[in-house]
Motif scaffolding. Structure first.
Motif, PDB file in Angstrom:
ATOM      1  N   TYR A  55       0.831  -1.200   0.000  1.00 45.62           N
ATOM      2  CA  TYR A  55       0.000   0.000   0.000  1.00 45.62           C
ATOM      3  C   TYR A  55       0.863   1.246   0.000  1.00 45.62           C
ATOM      4  CZ  TYR A  55      -3.750  -3.194   1.099  1.00 45.62           C
ATOM      5  OH  TYR A  55      -4.650  -4.219   1.053  1.00 45.62           O
ATOM      6  N   ARG A  56       0.381   2.279  -0.703  1.00 44.91           N
ATOM      7  CA  ARG A  56       1.041   3.574  -0.740  1.00 44.91           C
ATOM      8  C   ARG A  56       0.000   4.644  -0.442  1.00 44.91           C
ATOM      9  NH1 ARG A  56       4.249   0.386  -0.309  1.00 44.91           N
ATOM     10  NH2 ARG A  56       6.128  -0.004  -1.472  1.00 44.91           N
ATOM     11  N   GLU A  57       0.442   5.877  -0.291  1.00 49.76           N
ATOM     12  CA  GLU A  57      -0.479   6.974  -0.012  1.00 49.76           C
ATOM     13  C   GLU A  57      -1.448   7.141  -1.171  1.00 49.76           C
ATOM     14  OE1 GLU A  57      -0.886   8.352   2.751  1.00 49.76           O
ATOM     15  OE2 GLU A  57       0.950   7.837   3.761  1.00 49.76           O
ATOM     16  N   PRO A  58      -2.671   7.513  -0.948  1.00 46.94           N
ATOM     17  CA  PRO A  58      -3.322   7.830   0.316  1.00 46.94           C
ATOM     18  C   PRO A  58      -3.887   6.614   1.045  1.00 46.94           C
ATOM     19  CG  PRO A  58      -4.839   8.298  -1.459  1.00 46.94           C
ATOM     20  CD  PRO A  58      -3.543   7.824  -2.094  1.00 46.94           C
ATOM     21  N   ASP A  59      -3.887   5.445   0.371  1.00 45.64           N
ATOM     22  CA  ASP A  59      -4.461   4.250   0.993  1.00 45.64           C
ATOM     23  C   ASP A  59      -3.734   3.880   2.288  1.00 45.64           C
ATOM     24  OD1 ASP A  59      -6.099   4.209  -1.186  1.00 45.64           O
ATOM     25  OD2 ASP A  59      -5.050   2.585  -2.209  1.00 45.64           O
ATOM     26  N   LEU A  60      -2.418   4.072   2.316  1.00 47.39           N
ATOM     27  CA  LEU A  60      -1.637   3.728   3.501  1.00 47.39           C
ATOM     28  C   LEU A  60      -2.146   4.496   4.714  1.00 47.39           C
ATOM     29  CD1 LEU A  60       2.130   3.137   3.618  1.00 47.39           C
ATOM     30  CD2 LEU A  60       1.106   4.553   5.355  1.00 47.39           C
ATOM     31  N   SER A  61      -2.366   5.792   4.578  1.00 53.16           N
ATOM     32  CA  SER A  61      -2.854   6.598   5.702  1.00 53.16           C
ATOM     33  C   SER A  61      -4.280   6.228   6.083  1.00 53.16           C
ATOM     34  CB  SER A  61      -2.798   8.089   5.352  1.00 53.16           C
ATOM     35  OG  SER A  61      -1.456   8.516   5.315  1.00 53.16           O
ATOM     36  N   VAL A  62      -5.114   5.953   5.096  1.00 48.74           N
ATOM     37  CA  VAL A  62      -6.497   5.564   5.389  1.00 48.74           C
ATOM     38  C   VAL A  62      -6.512   4.287   6.222  1.00 48.74           C
ATOM     39  CG1 VAL A  62      -8.638   4.718   4.349  1.00 48.74           C
ATOM     40  CG2 VAL A  62      -7.490   6.699   3.372  1.00 48.74           C
ATOM     41  N   LEU A  63      -5.753   3.286   5.790  1.00 47.45           N
ATOM     42  CA  LEU A  63      -5.719   2.006   6.509  1.00 47.45           C
ATOM     43  C   LEU A  63      -5.104   2.163   7.895  1.00 47.45           C
ATOM     44  CD1 LEU A  63      -4.668  -0.231   3.511  1.00 47.45           C
ATOM     45  CD2 LEU A  63      -6.847  -0.338   4.723  1.00 47.45           C
ATOM     46  N   SER A  64      -4.032   2.924   7.998  1.00 50.37           N
ATOM     47  CA  SER A  64      -3.371   3.141   9.285  1.00 50.37           C
ATOM     48  C   SER A  64      -4.300   3.861  10.255  1.00 50.37           C
ATOM     49  CB  SER A  64      -2.091   3.946   9.074  1.00 50.37           C
ATOM     50  OG  SER A  64      -1.510   4.281  10.301  1.00 50.37           O
ATOM     51  N   ASN A  65      -4.933   4.938   9.803  1.00 48.16           N
ATOM     52  CA  ASN A  65      -5.812   5.719  10.674  1.00 48.16           C
ATOM     53  C   ASN A  65      -7.021   4.911  11.130  1.00 48.16           C
ATOM     54  OD1 ASN A  65      -4.083   7.865  10.375  1.00 48.16           O
ATOM     55  ND2 ASN A  65      -5.317   8.890   8.830  1.00 48.16           N
ATOM     56  N   GLU A  66      -7.622   4.156  10.209  1.00 49.21           N
ATOM     57  CA  GLU A  66      -8.798   3.355  10.570  1.00 49.21           C
ATOM     58  C   GLU A  66      -8.416   2.240  11.546  1.00 49.21           C
ATOM     59  OE1 GLU A  66     -12.700   2.209  10.869  1.00 49.21           O
ATOM     60  OE2 GLU A  66     -11.876   4.038   9.995  1.00 49.21           O
ATOM     61  N   THR A  67      -7.254   1.629  11.341  1.00 55.51           N
ATOM     62  CA  THR A  67      -6.791   0.589  12.265  1.00 55.51           C
ATOM     63  C   THR A  67      -6.588   1.168  13.657  1.00 55.51           C
ATOM     64  OG1 THR A  67      -5.709  -0.589  10.449  1.00 55.51           O
ATOM     65  CG2 THR A  67      -4.981  -1.123  12.684  1.00 55.51           C
ATOM     66  N   GLN A  68      -5.955   2.328  13.738  1.00 54.61           N
ATOM     67  CA  GLN A  68      -5.716   2.951  15.046  1.00 54.61           C
ATOM     68  C   GLN A  68      -7.026   3.390  15.705  1.00 54.61           C
ATOM     69  OE1 GLN A  68      -2.287   5.617  15.387  1.00 54.61           O
ATOM     70  NE2 GLN A  68      -1.773   5.025  13.291  1.00 54.61           N
ATOM     71  N   ALA A  69      -7.979   3.873  14.918  1.00 53.56           N
ATOM     72  CA  ALA A  69      -9.273   4.278  15.475  1.00 53.56           C
ATOM     73  C   ALA A  69      -9.999   3.074  16.072  1.00 53.56           C
ATOM     74  CB  ALA A  69     -10.134   4.937  14.401  1.00 53.56           C
ATOM     75  N   ARG A  70      -9.955   1.952  15.378  1.00 53.63           N
ATOM     76  CA  ARG A  70     -10.614   0.751  15.900  1.00 53.63           C
ATOM     77  C   ARG A  70      -9.901   0.215  17.140  1.00 53.63           C
ATOM     78  NH1 ARG A  70     -13.220  -2.637  11.012  1.00 53.63           N
ATOM     79  NH2 ARG A  70     -14.121  -0.844   9.955  1.00 53.63           N
ATOM     80  N   TYR A  71      -8.592   0.333  17.141  1.00 56.39           N
ATOM     81  CA  TYR A  71      -7.827  -0.076  18.319  1.00 56.39           C
ATOM     82  C   TYR A  71      -8.273   0.748  19.527  1.00 56.39           C
ATOM     83  CZ  TYR A  71      -3.703  -0.963  21.247  1.00 56.39           C
ATOM     84  OH  TYR A  71      -2.857  -1.318  22.279  1.00 56.39           O
ATOM     85  N   TYR A  72      -8.385   2.041  19.326  1.00 62.41           N
ATOM     86  CA  TYR A  72      -8.790   2.945  20.405  1.00 62.41           C
ATOM     87  C   TYR A  72     -10.194   2.586  20.907  1.00 62.41           C
ATOM     88  CZ  TYR A  72      -9.256   7.303  23.020  1.00 62.41           C
ATOM     89  OH  TYR A  72      -9.417   8.221  24.012  1.00 62.41           O
ATOM     90  N   GLN A  73     -11.130   2.360  19.975  1.00 59.21           N
ATOM     91  CA  GLN A  73     -12.498   2.013  20.362  1.00 59.21           C
ATOM     92  C   GLN A  73     -12.537   0.711  21.158  1.00 59.21           C
ATOM     93  OE1 GLN A  73     -14.375   1.865  16.552  1.00 59.21           O
ATOM     94  NE2 GLN A  73     -14.748   4.078  16.459  1.00 59.21           N
ATOM     95  N   ALA A  74     -11.794  -0.282  20.700  1.00 56.56           N
ATOM     96  CA  ALA A  74     -11.797  -1.579  21.384  1.00 56.56           C
ATOM     97  C   ALA A  74     -11.181  -1.470  22.770  1.00 56.56           C
ATOM     98  CB  ALA A  74     -11.050  -2.614  20.546  1.00 56.56           C
ATOM     99  N   ARG A  75     -10.073  -0.741  22.871  1.00 56.81           N
ATOM    100  CA  ARG A  75      -9.389  -0.616  24.163  1.00 56.81           C
ATOM    101  C   ARG A  75     -10.206   0.165  25.182  1.00 56.81           C
ATOM    102  NH1 ARG A  75      -6.499  -1.613  27.075  1.00 56.81           N
ATOM    103  NH2 ARG A  75      -4.528  -0.497  27.172  1.00 56.81           N
ATOM    104  N   MET A  76     -11.094   1.053  24.743  1.00 56.56           N
ATOM    105  CA  MET A  76     -11.908   1.843  25.664  1.00 56.56           C
ATOM    106  C   MET A  76     -13.067   1.046  26.263  1.00 56.56           C
ATOM    107  SD  MET A  76     -10.648   4.780  26.253  1.00 56.56           S
ATOM    108  CE  MET A  76     -12.013   5.630  27.039  1.00 56.56           C
ATOM    109  N   LYS A  77     -13.350  -0.134  25.726  1.00 58.55           N
ATOM    110  CA  LYS A  77     -14.429  -0.952  26.286  1.00 58.55           C
ATOM    111  C   LYS A  77     -14.007  -1.461  27.665  1.00 58.55           C
ATOM    112  CE  LYS A  77     -16.347  -2.310  21.875  1.00 58.55           C
ATOM    113  NZ  LYS A  77     -16.579  -3.388  20.930  1.00 58.55           N
ATOM    114  N   PRO A  78     -14.925  -1.423  28.625  1.00 54.68           N
ATOM    115  CA  PRO A  78     -14.566  -1.788  30.006  1.00 54.68           C
ATOM    116  C   PRO A  78     -14.112  -3.235  30.178  1.00 54.68           C
ATOM    117  CG  PRO A  78     -16.841  -0.981  29.879  1.00 54.68           C
ATOM    118  CD  PRO A  78     -16.288  -0.976  28.505  1.00 54.68           C
ATOM    119  N   ASP A  79     -14.634  -4.140  29.367  1.00 56.56           N
ATOM    120  CA  ASP A  79     -14.297  -5.551  29.542  1.00 56.56           C
ATOM    121  C   ASP A  79     -13.146  -6.014  28.641  1.00 56.56           C
ATOM    122  OD1 ASP A  79     -15.787  -5.163  27.254  1.00 56.56           O
ATOM    123  OD2 ASP A  79     -16.916  -7.029  27.450  1.00 56.56           O
ATOM    124  N   PHE A  80     -12.419  -5.066  28.013  1.00 53.41           N
ATOM    125  CA  PHE A  80     -11.352  -5.430  27.076  1.00 53.41           C
ATOM    126  C   PHE A  80     -10.146  -6.007  27.815  1.00 53.41           C
ATOM    127  CE2 PHE A  80      -7.446  -4.712  24.792  1.00 53.41           C
ATOM    128  CZ  PHE A  80      -7.754  -5.183  23.534  1.00 53.41           C
TER     129      PHE A  80
END
Length: 198
Positions: free
Chosen positions: A54-79
């Motif tokens: 992957y290269r830009e802009p797809d690289l940034s899209v995939l990276s940002n979405e992966t990090q956003a999902r990581y953040y959402q999952a980690r914020m769950k109380p039972d994670f």
């Protein structure tokens, strides 16, 4: 005015207020921990995605979405992690990539082609860095050897602060501070010297 007509604000019991303060502090600490985990793995994640073609802009899209999902999952109380942050990021990236291709109906650049292009770009970059004019310019404006080393490791070797700190045996904050100083020195270089490098 009658006393019965006056409305007083409802008092919150001390125990409830204290419990809410403890919850708020725990949430703040969790957000800081998640942000640090994402910061520590950001460069590695981008390299991993790049190695998949992957290269830009797809690289940034995939990276940002992966990090956003990581953040959402980690914020769950039972994670709870089963193996740690990096394997979980890779798991999320695979899911994000699948959804990305379903939505975009795109095919990534084959890894072999990407490697050839990346090697050509690296050769060109090495050629430019090896040129005498740039060497002299960097050495002149970055007289501190540690700043020069950190600057080259960041922009030539594409390493992040955590990786540089590990290689040099210093603190990550020291790496970041020295890199900022180096960038500030280079930005303050006279424009006529910069035009000679173009």
């Amino acid at each position: 005015m009658d006393i019965q007509e006056v409305a007083f604000p409802q008092q919150v019991p001390f125990e409830v207020a204290e419990a809410e303060a403890v919850k708020a502090e725990a949430a703040r600490l969790l957000r800081e921990q998640i942000s640090q985990e994402l910061w520590d793995n950001q460069v590695a994640l981008r390299r991993f995605i790049r190695s998949r073609g992957y290269r830009e802009p797809d690289l940034s899209v995939l990276s940002n979405e992966t990090q956003a999902r990581y953040y959402q999952a980690r914020m769950k109380p039972d994670f709870a992690f089963t193996k740690g942050p990096w394997p979980f990021l890779l798991f999320l990236f695979r899911r994000v990539r699948t959804e990305f291709h379903r939505g975009q109906k795109l095919v990534p650049v084959p890894v072999e082609d990407a490697k050839v292009r990346e090697e050509a770009a690296e050769d060109e970059l090495l050629h430019r860095v090896n040129s005498e004019a740039i060497k002299v310019f960097l050495e002149k404006h970055l007289s501190d050897p540690s700043e020069l080393t950190i600057y080259l490791m960041t922009y030539l070797e594409d390493l992040g602060p955590v990786a540089i700190a590990a290689q040099l045996g210093i603190d990550r904050k020291t790496v970041t501070a020295r890199l900022r100083r180096a960038e500030k020195r280079l930005r303050s270089a006279p424009p006529d010297e910069l035009s000679n490098l173009r």
